[in-house]
Design an enzyme around this catalytic site. Structure first.
Site, PDB file in Angstrom:
ATOM      1  N   ARG A  24       0.821  -1.214   0.000  1.00 40.61           N
ATOM      2  CA  ARG A  24       0.000   0.000   0.000  1.00 40.61           C
ATOM      3  C   ARG A  24       0.853   1.261   0.000  1.00 40.61           C
ATOM      4  O   ARG A  24       0.396   2.313  -0.401  1.00 40.61           O
ATOM      5  CB  ARG A  24      -0.864   0.049   1.268  1.00 40.61           C
ATOM      6  CG  ARG A  24      -1.948  -0.986   1.357  1.00 40.61           C
ATOM      7  CD  ARG A  24      -2.460  -1.114   2.789  1.00 40.61           C
ATOM      8  NE  ARG A  24      -3.050   0.093   3.334  1.00 40.61           N
ATOM      9  CZ  ARG A  24      -4.332   0.437   3.208  1.00 40.61           C
ATOM     10  NH1 ARG A  24      -5.130  -0.335   2.534  1.00 40.61           N
ATOM     11  NH2 ARG A  24      -4.794   1.534   3.756  1.00 40.61           N
TER      12      ARG A  24
ATOM     13  N   ARG B 294       9.292   6.556  -3.429  1.00 36.21           N
ATOM     14  CA  ARG B 294       9.534   7.509  -4.509  1.00 36.21           C
ATOM     15  C   ARG B 294      10.938   8.096  -4.451  1.00 36.21           C
ATOM     16  O   ARG B 294      11.427   8.399  -3.373  1.00 36.21           O
ATOM     17  CB  ARG B 294       8.576   8.704  -4.405  1.00 36.21           C
ATOM     18  CG  ARG B 294       7.131   8.350  -4.406  1.00 36.21           C
ATOM     19  CD  ARG B 294       6.300   9.613  -4.671  1.00 36.21           C
ATOM     20  NE  ARG B 294       4.889   9.295  -4.505  1.00 36.21           N
ATOM     21  CZ  ARG B 294       4.171   9.633  -3.450  1.00 36.21           C
ATOM     22  NH1 ARG B 294       4.728  10.351  -2.483  1.00 36.21           N
ATOM     23  NH2 ARG B 294       2.907   9.289  -3.368  1.00 36.21           N
TER      24      ARG B 294
ATOM     25  N   ARG C  84      -8.103  -6.858  14.173  1.00 33.34           N
ATOM     26  CA  ARG C  84      -7.368  -5.958  15.057  1.00 33.34           C
ATOM     27  C   ARG C  84      -8.346  -4.884  15.508  1.00 33.34           C
ATOM     28  O   ARG C  84      -9.167  -4.400  14.725  1.00 33.34           O
ATOM     29  CB  ARG C  84      -6.189  -5.296  14.339  1.00 33.34           C
ATOM     30  CG  ARG C  84      -5.108  -6.247  13.940  1.00 33.34           C
ATOM     31  CD  ARG C  84      -4.464  -6.937  15.121  1.00 33.34           C
ATOM     32  NE  ARG C  84      -3.603  -6.040  15.882  1.00 33.34           N
ATOM     33  CZ  ARG C  84      -3.069  -6.365  17.052  1.00 33.34           C
ATOM     34  NH1 ARG C  84      -3.350  -7.529  17.623  1.00 33.34           N
ATOM     35  NH2 ARG C  84      -2.273  -5.514  17.667  1.00 33.34           N
TER      36      ARG C  84
ATOM     37  N   ARG D 196       0.234   5.614  16.716  1.00 33.33           N
ATOM     38  CA  ARG D 196       0.329   6.963  16.167  1.00 33.33           C
ATOM     39  C   ARG D 196      -0.483   7.938  16.993  1.00 33.33           C
ATOM     40  O   ARG D 196      -1.319   7.543  17.806  1.00 33.33           O
ATOM     41  CB  ARG D 196      -0.104   7.005  14.702  1.00 33.33           C
ATOM     42  CG  ARG D 196      -1.506   6.542  14.447  1.00 33.33           C
ATOM     43  CD  ARG D 196      -1.787   6.498  12.926  1.00 33.33           C
ATOM     44  NE  ARG D 196      -2.998   5.755  12.680  1.00 33.33           N
ATOM     45  CZ  ARG D 196      -3.369   5.253  11.496  1.00 33.33           C
ATOM     46  NH1 ARG D 196      -2.607   5.418  10.433  1.00 33.33           N
ATOM     47  NH2 ARG D 196      -4.493   4.596  11.362  1.00 33.33           N
TER      48      ARG D 196
ATOM     49  N   GLU E  87      -3.378   6.254  19.447  1.00 40.11           N
ATOM     50  CA  GLU E  87      -3.972   4.985  19.007  1.00 40.11           C
ATOM     51  C   GLU E  87      -3.180   3.803  19.533  1.00 40.11           C
ATOM     52  O   GLU E  87      -1.973   3.717  19.320  1.00 40.11           O
ATOM     53  CB  GLU E  87      -3.969   4.894  17.470  1.00 40.11           C
ATOM     54  CG  GLU E  87      -4.953   5.819  16.825  1.00 40.11           C
ATOM     55  CD  GLU E  87      -5.044   5.609  15.319  1.00 40.11           C
ATOM     56  OE1 GLU E  87      -4.683   4.523  14.824  1.00 40.11           O
ATOM     57  OE2 GLU E  87      -5.468   6.564  14.648  1.00 40.11           O
TER      58      GLU E  87
ATOM     59  N   TYR F 197      -9.774  -5.718   3.776  1.00 39.24           N
ATOM     60  CA  TYR F 197      -9.109  -4.467   4.152  1.00 39.24           C
ATOM     61  C   TYR F 197      -9.408  -3.409   3.081  1.00 39.24           C
ATOM     62  O   TYR F 197      -8.554  -3.003   2.319  1.00 39.24           O
ATOM     63  CB  TYR F 197      -7.605  -4.745   4.273  1.00 39.24           C
ATOM     64  CG  TYR F 197      -6.739  -3.649   4.880  1.00 39.24           C
ATOM     65  CD1 TYR F 197      -7.263  -2.458   5.348  1.00 39.24           C
ATOM     66  CD2 TYR F 197      -5.368  -3.839   4.984  1.00 39.24           C
ATOM     67  CE1 TYR F 197      -6.448  -1.487   5.900  1.00 39.24           C
ATOM     68  CE2 TYR F 197      -4.538  -2.881   5.539  1.00 39.24           C
ATOM     69  CZ  TYR F 197      -5.083  -1.708   5.993  1.00 39.24           C
ATOM     70  OH  TYR F 197      -4.258  -0.748   6.527  1.00 39.24           O
TER      71      TYR F 197
ATOM     72  N   ASP G  56     -10.353   0.204   1.479  1.00 37.39           N
ATOM     73  CA  ASP G  56     -10.321   1.662   1.675  1.00 37.39           C
ATOM     74  C   ASP G  56     -11.714   2.201   1.368  1.00 37.39           C
ATOM     75  O   ASP G  56     -12.530   1.528   0.738  1.00 37.39           O
ATOM     76  CB  ASP G  56      -9.319   2.306   0.719  1.00 37.39           C
ATOM     77  CG  ASP G  56      -7.882   2.095   1.176  1.00 37.39           C
ATOM     78  OD1 ASP G  56      -7.672   1.928   2.398  1.00 37.39           O
ATOM     79  OD2 ASP G  56      -6.983   2.102   0.325  1.00 37.39           O
TER      80      ASP G  56
HETATM   81  N1  UDP Z   1       3.512   1.092   7.829  1.00 36.19           N
HETATM   82  C1  UDP Z   1       4.739   1.138   8.423  1.00 36.19           C
HETATM   83  N2  UDP Z   1       5.197   2.304   8.962  1.00 36.19           N
HETATM   84  C2  UDP Z   1       4.473   3.437   8.911  1.00 36.19           C
HETATM   85  C3  UDP Z   1       3.210   3.403   8.288  1.00 36.19           C
HETATM   86  C4  UDP Z   1       2.744   2.213   7.753  1.00 36.19           C
HETATM   87  O1  UDP Z   1       5.440   0.128   8.505  1.00 36.19           O
HETATM   88  O2  UDP Z   1       4.931   4.466   9.440  1.00 36.19           O
HETATM   89  C5  UDP Z   1       3.037  -0.202   7.277  1.00 36.19           C
HETATM   90  C6  UDP Z   1       2.287  -1.023   8.316  1.00 36.19           C
HETATM   91  O3  UDP Z   1       2.597  -2.383   8.086  1.00 36.19           O
HETATM   92  C7  UDP Z   1       0.840  -0.753   7.978  1.00 36.19           C
HETATM   93  C8  UDP Z   1       0.900  -0.650   6.459  1.00 36.19           C
HETATM   94  O4  UDP Z   1       2.140  -0.012   6.202  1.00 36.19           O
HETATM   95  O5  UDP Z   1       0.003  -1.787   8.420  1.00 36.19           O
HETATM   96  C9  UDP Z   1      -0.248   0.113   5.847  1.00 36.19           C
HETATM   97  O6  UDP Z   1      -0.317   1.389   6.438  1.00 36.19           O
HETATM   98  P1  UDP Z   1      -1.529   2.359   6.236  1.00 36.19           P
HETATM   99  O7  UDP Z   1      -1.123   3.682   6.742  1.00 36.19           O
HETATM  100  O8  UDP Z   1      -2.002   2.240   4.847  1.00 36.19           O
HETATM  101  O9  UDP Z   1      -2.608   1.729   7.240  1.00 36.19           O
HETATM  102  P2  UDP Z   1      -3.995   2.327   7.738  1.00 36.19           P
HETATM  103  O10 UDP Z   1      -3.975   3.800   7.501  1.00 36.19           O
HETATM  104  O11 UDP Z   1      -5.063   1.592   6.981  1.00 36.19           O
HETATM  105  O12 UDP Z   1      -4.009   1.987   9.171  1.00 36.19           O
END
Ligand code: UDP
Length: 370
Positions: free
Chosen positions: A169, A173, A246, A277, A303, A351, A353
Site C-alpha cells: 500500500r 519515490r 485488530r 500513532r 492509538e 481491508y 479503503d
Molecule cells: N507502515 C509502516 N510504517 C508506517 C506506516 C505504515 O510500517 O509508518 C506499514 C504497516 O505495516 C501498515 C501498512 O504499512 O500496516 C499500511 O499502512 P496504512 O497507513 O495504509 O494503514 P492504515 O492507515 O489503513 O491503518
C-alpha cells in the site's frame, strides 16, 4: 414491509440505502451504535471534527467514485503527509527523497537508488512475507527504523508472519514528494464525515441503538431482503470459529494549546512507545473552524492497537492464510443464505479503503436494483 433492511449505517450501507431509495424502494437502516456513519463517524469537539473511530482521509483514483461522493460533500485540499517519529528522530513519509536524505545523507536520487539497491540484495527471489517485501522495497535500515516496530505494534504479529500485500500500500519515490497516497483525488469532507453520511441518508428511516443480531427474527420479518454489513462470523454465531480482527483503542485528549505536533498524523515507529500513532484532528482542516478562524485548542488521539476480543470494535481484518481460509468457509454459508447480501469491510472480511467500499456498494446496488 420494507424492500430492504440495511444493517449498519457506514459507507457501504448508507450508499446502498441512498441508491435503493432513489430507485423507489422502501428502506430501513438499523445500527447498533448511537450514531450513524460506522467508523467514519466524526464528532465536533471545541469546533474540531474529531474522527472518533480513527483517522479517515478520502483518496481515490476512481473518477466515478470521486464524482459520486462529491454530491454529498465538498472536499478540502488536505493531503496526507504523515511524519514518522523513531525515538525522537523525525522522518518524512511515505518513503521518498526527504526520508532517504535524513536516513543516509544521500542527496541525489541516484545515490538513494544505489543505497536501496545495495540493501535489497539480501532478498533473493519473490518476497514471501511482509519483512522480505519491505526490505526488498526500501532496504534494511528503513525496515528496522520505520516499518518493523510500527507494523508489529499495529498487527501484533511478527513481520515474517504477515502477508506482503499490506506494505505494498505504501509508495516508494525517488522524488521530494510527501504525499502519502498515489491518488488523483484526495481530501476531507468540509464539515465532517458525519454530515456527508447524513446527506446520503437524507429522507431515509434510520433506527439507532438496535443490535440486529439480538432482534434478528422480528427485524427479518419486516423486510424482503437484508443487506448485512456487520462481521460475517458474528452473523453465523461464530459456528465455524472466530475470524481475527485488530481493534484500536483511542485515548483522546483536549489540550488548551493551539498546536501539539504540527501535523495531522505522527507515526511512532519504534517498538517501545506503546501507541502506534497520534492524530491531531484540527490539521485535517488546517486548524480552522468553518468561518476560517484559527482554533485556540486542539484534540489529540493516541492509538493503541490490540487483538480483537468479543465486545471490542473490530477495525482491521487480519488477512493472513489462516483467516482467509476460514473466511472462505463463511463465504460459502453467506452465498447460500437466502435474501441476505453481505458487504463492506466486516461483511466481506476485507481491508477495504473508503473508495473501494463505495465502488463495491455501487456495483452491488446496480446489480440488485436493476
Ligand atoms: N507502515 C509502516 N510504517 C508506517 C506506516 C505504515 O510500517 O509508518 C506499514 C504497516 O505495516 C501498515 C501498512 O504499512 O500496516 C499500511 O499502512 P496504512 O497507513 O495504509 O494503514 P492504515 O492507515 O489503513 O491503518
Amino acid at each position: 414491509m420494507y424492500n430492504y433492511l440495511i444493517i449498519g449505517s457506514g459507507l457501504y450501507g448508507a450508499i446502498f440505502a441512498h441508491e435503493a431509495k432513489k430507485a423507489g424502494k422502501s428502506v430501513l437502516v438499523v445500527d447498533k451504535r448511537p450514531n450513524i456513519g460506522g467508523n467514519i463517524y466524526t464528532e465536533k469537539v471545541e469546533g474540531i471534527n474529531v474522527h472518533k473511530y480513527g483517522a479517515h482521509i478520502f483518496h481515490t483514483n476512481n473518477k466515478k467514485v470521486w464524482d459520486y461522493v462529491n454530491q454529498f460533500a465538498e472536499f478540502n485540499r488536505f493531503t496526507n503527509s504523515p511524519v514518522a517519529n523513531y525515538k525522537g528522530e523525525l522522518y518524512s513519509l511515505p518513503f521518498n527523497m526527504y526520508t532517504f536524505n535524513k536516513m543516509w545523507g544521500v542527496v541525489t536520487p541516484e545515490e538513494a537508488a544505489t543505497k536501496i539497491e545495495d540493501q535489497r540484495k539480501e532478498i533473493t527471489g519473490e518476497p514471501q512475507n511482509l519483512e522480505e517485501q519491505a526490505i526488498s522495497l526500501v532496504g534494511r535500515d528503513i525496515y528496522e527504523k520505520l516499518i518493523k516496530g510500527y507494523t508489529e505494534k499495529q498487527w501484533g504479529r511478527d513481520c515474517k508472519d504477515l502477508p506482503s500485500f499490506i506494505i505494498k500500500r505504501l509508495p516508494v519515490r525517488l522524488t521530494f514528494d510527501n504525499n502519502y497516497f498515489n491518488a488523483l483525488y484526495q481530501g476531507i469532507p468540509v464539515g465532517g464525515y458525519t454530515k456527508m453520511v447524513e446527506n446520503m441518508l437524507d429522507g431515509i428511516e434510520v433506527r439507532l441503538n438496535i443490535d440486529y443480531l439480538k432482534h434478528k427474527e422480528e427485524l427479518d420479518a419486516i423486510a424482503e431482503k437484508v443487506i448485512y454489513t456487520g462481521p460475517i462470523d458474528a452473523y453465523f454465531n461464530f459456528c465455524l470459529g472466530t475470524l481475527e480482527y485488530r481493534s484500536v483503542r483511542f485515548e483522546n485528549e483536549l489540550l488548551d494549546i493551539p498546536n501539539y505536533q504540527g501535523n495531522a498524523a505522527v507515526n511512532y515507529t519504534d517498538r517501545e512507545t506503546p501507541w502506534t500513532r497520534i492524530i491531531e484532528h484540527k490539521w485535517f482542516e488546517f486548524g480552522k473552524d468553518e468561518n476560517g478562524n484559527d482554533l485556540p485548542k486542539t484534540v489529540i488521539s493516541r492509538e493503541y492497537s490490540s487483538e480483537w476480543k468479543n465486545g471490542d470494535e473490530p477495525y482491521y481484518p487480519v488477512n493472513d492464510e489462516k483467516n482467509s481460509l476460514l473466511y472462505a468457509e463463511y463465504k460459502k454459508l453467506a452465498d447460500s443464505e437466502q435474501n441476505v447480501i453481505f458487504g463492506g469491510r466486516l461483511g466481506e472480511y476485507k481491508y477495504y479503503d473508503m473508495d473501494a467500499v463505495i465502488a463495491s456498494s455501487l456495483k452491488m446496488a446496480k446489480r440488485e436494483l436493476n
